[in-house]
Enzyme design. Structure first.
Site, short mmCIF file in Angstrom:
data_model
loop_
_atom_site.label_atom_id
_atom_site.label_comp_id
_atom_site.label_asym_id
_atom_site.label_seq_id
_atom_site.Cartn_x
_atom_site.Cartn_y
_atom_site.Cartn_z
N HIS A 190 1.46 -1.10 0.01
CA HIS A 190 -0.58 -0.28 -0.24
C HIS A 190 0.84 1.81 -0.48
O HIS A 190 1.65 1.40 0.59
CB HIS A 190 -1.01 0.07 1.01
CG HIS A 190 -1.77 1.42 1.45
ND1 HIS A 190 -3.39 1.34 0.61
CD2 HIS A 190 -2.04 2.41 1.99
CE1 HIS A 190 -3.08 2.77 0.94
NE2 HIS A 190 -2.58 3.10 1.71
N ARG A 220 -15.18 12.20 8.33
CA ARG A 220 -14.00 13.53 8.62
C ARG A 220 -13.20 13.79 7.52
O ARG A 220 -13.06 15.15 7.76
CB ARG A 220 -13.02 11.92 8.55
CG ARG A 220 -13.00 10.73 9.93
CD ARG A 220 -12.01 9.96 9.60
NE ARG A 220 -10.55 10.83 8.90
CZ ARG A 220 -9.98 9.44 9.00
NH1 ARG A 220 -9.60 8.99 8.26
NH2 ARG A 220 -8.31 10.35 8.17
N LYS A 237 -8.93 -1.33 6.06
CA LYS A 237 -9.03 -2.34 4.34
C LYS A 237 -7.64 -2.96 4.27
O LYS A 237 -7.86 -3.89 3.84
CB LYS A 237 -8.77 -0.69 3.85
CG LYS A 237 -10.16 -0.63 3.39
CD LYS A 237 -9.98 1.05 3.41
CE LYS A 237 -9.19 1.91 3.70
NZ LYS A 237 -9.17 3.26 3.32
N SER A 280 -8.10 3.89 9.43
CA SER A 280 -8.04 3.97 8.28
C SER A 280 -7.95 2.67 6.97
O SER A 280 -7.90 2.07 6.65
CB SER A 280 -8.28 5.10 7.92
OG SER A 280 -8.92 5.10 6.63
N ASP A 305 -14.96 1.96 7.53
CA ASP A 305 -13.81 3.44 7.96
C ASP A 305 -14.49 3.96 7.04
O ASP A 305 -14.67 5.44 6.49
CB ASP A 305 -13.05 2.23 6.80
CG ASP A 305 -11.71 3.42 6.69
OD1 ASP A 305 -11.16 4.47 7.28
OD2 ASP A 305 -11.75 3.33 5.26
#
Ligand code: URA
Length: 445
Positions: A82, A168, A187, A183, A161
């Protein structure tokens, strides 16, 4: 237990119990806790902070709010990667086939770009026919067959989320490290891999503006991953300048293919090799950094990594030969001679956006061939009138806007400044805590 008392406790800066965090997240997911109380929770968490225990618990509860992929039937070490996002960041397109060619399985779920950052799914969809929404059984077969695949993330991975992120976004509570870390990790944990490799960006093109902020976030991400039973490492890298030279979807796919052949910009090649080396070490197949890197260089040199990419495109229905040639509508030339001291990532990203490479809002259509192709990188010498960048667009009206933004992007000076290192360091987990290793990183298999 009730939400009012939980809010009061957090407002006073006290640590919430696991039961209280569960009560909030699950109640919010079921629609029993209204947006105004969830917003108050987010603001209290933003202002008073969340402890490490609270952050891990928040992540776990968001993970539990939806589905998780079960990859257990696939043999071998499965690594997810990621990036916290940036400008010209096509690393996943290089890293996944490179690691797969070294027997690390990479089941990757990716997102689309929004705002100035690009998304892997948009890049892949610039290849005609490419499918990013294969049924899960097909995806699993593909992982077994070629060792990697990239799909769009489904809506039901950590839906809490998704709902909290939307709040947010409108309550000025996005940029808090605990909220960002929980967050991202909710995932990633739902995506079912054995290990998670994170590329945490800092700089003007990134969420975290300084290396120190990126380090704080990295330590949290690694701690959450490890405490949730996943091998997790983070590399901290610069996003002050665009990564590589291409910014825009099909332009980036072409640059990623160059990198897989050992060609193209050296910053991109270096980042991909460094990340892949960490990934290979995490898989446990090798324990020495130099040997792992050598093997990966060999996979590029022999053509094995590029061949994996070609297989992947075929498996997911893409046709590289059908990719339309991008239209260079104009060029941006050097206003003076000197050395390119800075290329600011943000105005380059905005120029690409105005060309049609991204979306200003979710429903905007993308022009797959639009974007900016830099002809130089920081440190290069240029003469007045040299081409610094190509502007690729079908929108006539975008050209002058892109020209103005590119004017803000380049800083040309008489002298060379020492470039800041692209890789700041690595964060790994040892003896129950996140440890930072500057630059190349201490390797512990
Ligand atoms: N990316 C995420 O998924 N969540 C954040 O909060 C920030 C970046």
């Amino acid at each position: 237990m009730n939400m009012y008392d939980i809010l009061l406790k957090k407002r006073e800066g006290e640590e919430l119990s696991a039961e209280e965090i569960s009560f909030f997240v699950q109640g919010f997911s079921r629609g029993e806790i209204p947006d105004y109380q969830a917003s108050a929770f987010l603001m209290a968490a933003f202002l008073k902070g969340l402890s490490s225990k609270e952050t891990v618990e928040l992540t776990q509860q968001m993970l539990l709010s939806g589905d998780s992929l079960d990859l257990s039937e696939i043999e071998g070490f499965k690594l997810d990667k990621h990036s916290t996002g940036g400008v010209g960041d096509k690393t996943s397109l290089v890293l996944a086939p490179l690691l797969a060619s070294a027997n690390v399985i990479v089941p990757k779920l990716s997102g689309r770009g929004l705002g100035h950052t690009g998304g892997t799914i948009d890049k892949l969809e610039s290849i005609p026919g490419f499918q990013t929404d294969l049924p899960m059984e097909r995806f699993l077969e593909q992982l077994q067959k070629i060792g990697f695949g990239i799909l769009g993330a489904s809506a039901n991975l950590a839906p809490a989320d998704k709902a909290l992120y939307a709040l947010r976004d409108v309550t000025a509570t996005v940029d808090h490290p605990s909220l960002i870390a929980s967050s991202i990790m909710s995932k990633k944990l739902a995506a079912g891999a054995d290990g998670i490799l994170l590329d945490v960006k800092y700089g003007e093109g990134a969420f975290m503006k300084t290396p120190e902020e990126a380090l704080l976030l990295s330590k949290m991400l690694v701690e959450i991953g490890e405490k949730s039973g996943k091998k997790t490492r983070a590399l901290i890298s610069s996003m002050e300048a665009p990564l590589g030279k291409a910014v825009g979807n099909s332009l980036e796919v072409r640059e990623a293919m160059d990198a897989l052949k050992g060609e193209g910009p050296t910053d991109l090649q270096e980042l991909c090799l460094t990340l892949a080396t960490q990934g290979l070490l995490m898989s446990g197949q090798m324990s020495e950094e130099e040997k792992a890197r050598h093997l990966l260089v060999e996979k590029i040199r022999s053509g094995a990594a590029f061949e994996k990419f070609l297989q992947f495109v075929r498996e997911q229905g893409g046709d590289l030969d059908a990719m339309p040639k991008e239209k260079e509508a104009a060029v941006f030339r050097a206003p003076q001679s000197g050395v390119v001291r800075r290329i600011h990532a943000l105005p380059v990203a905005r120029a690409a956006l105005s060309c049609g490479a991204g979306r200003r809002k979710k429903t905007d259509a993308i022009d797959p061939g639009a974007g900016i192709l830099l002809h130089v990188q920081e440190g290069d010498r240029v003469e007045t009138g040299d081409i610094l960048a190509g502007i690729y667009t079908h929108r006539e009206e975008a050209v002058s806007e892109a020209q103005a933004l590119l004017k803000d992007s380049f800083v040309i000076a008489d002298t060379v400044a020492l470039p800041s290192p692209m890789i700041y360091g690595t964060v790994y987990y040892e003896k129950g805590e996140s440890v930072f290793s500057p630059m190349k990183g201490k390797i512990n298999g």
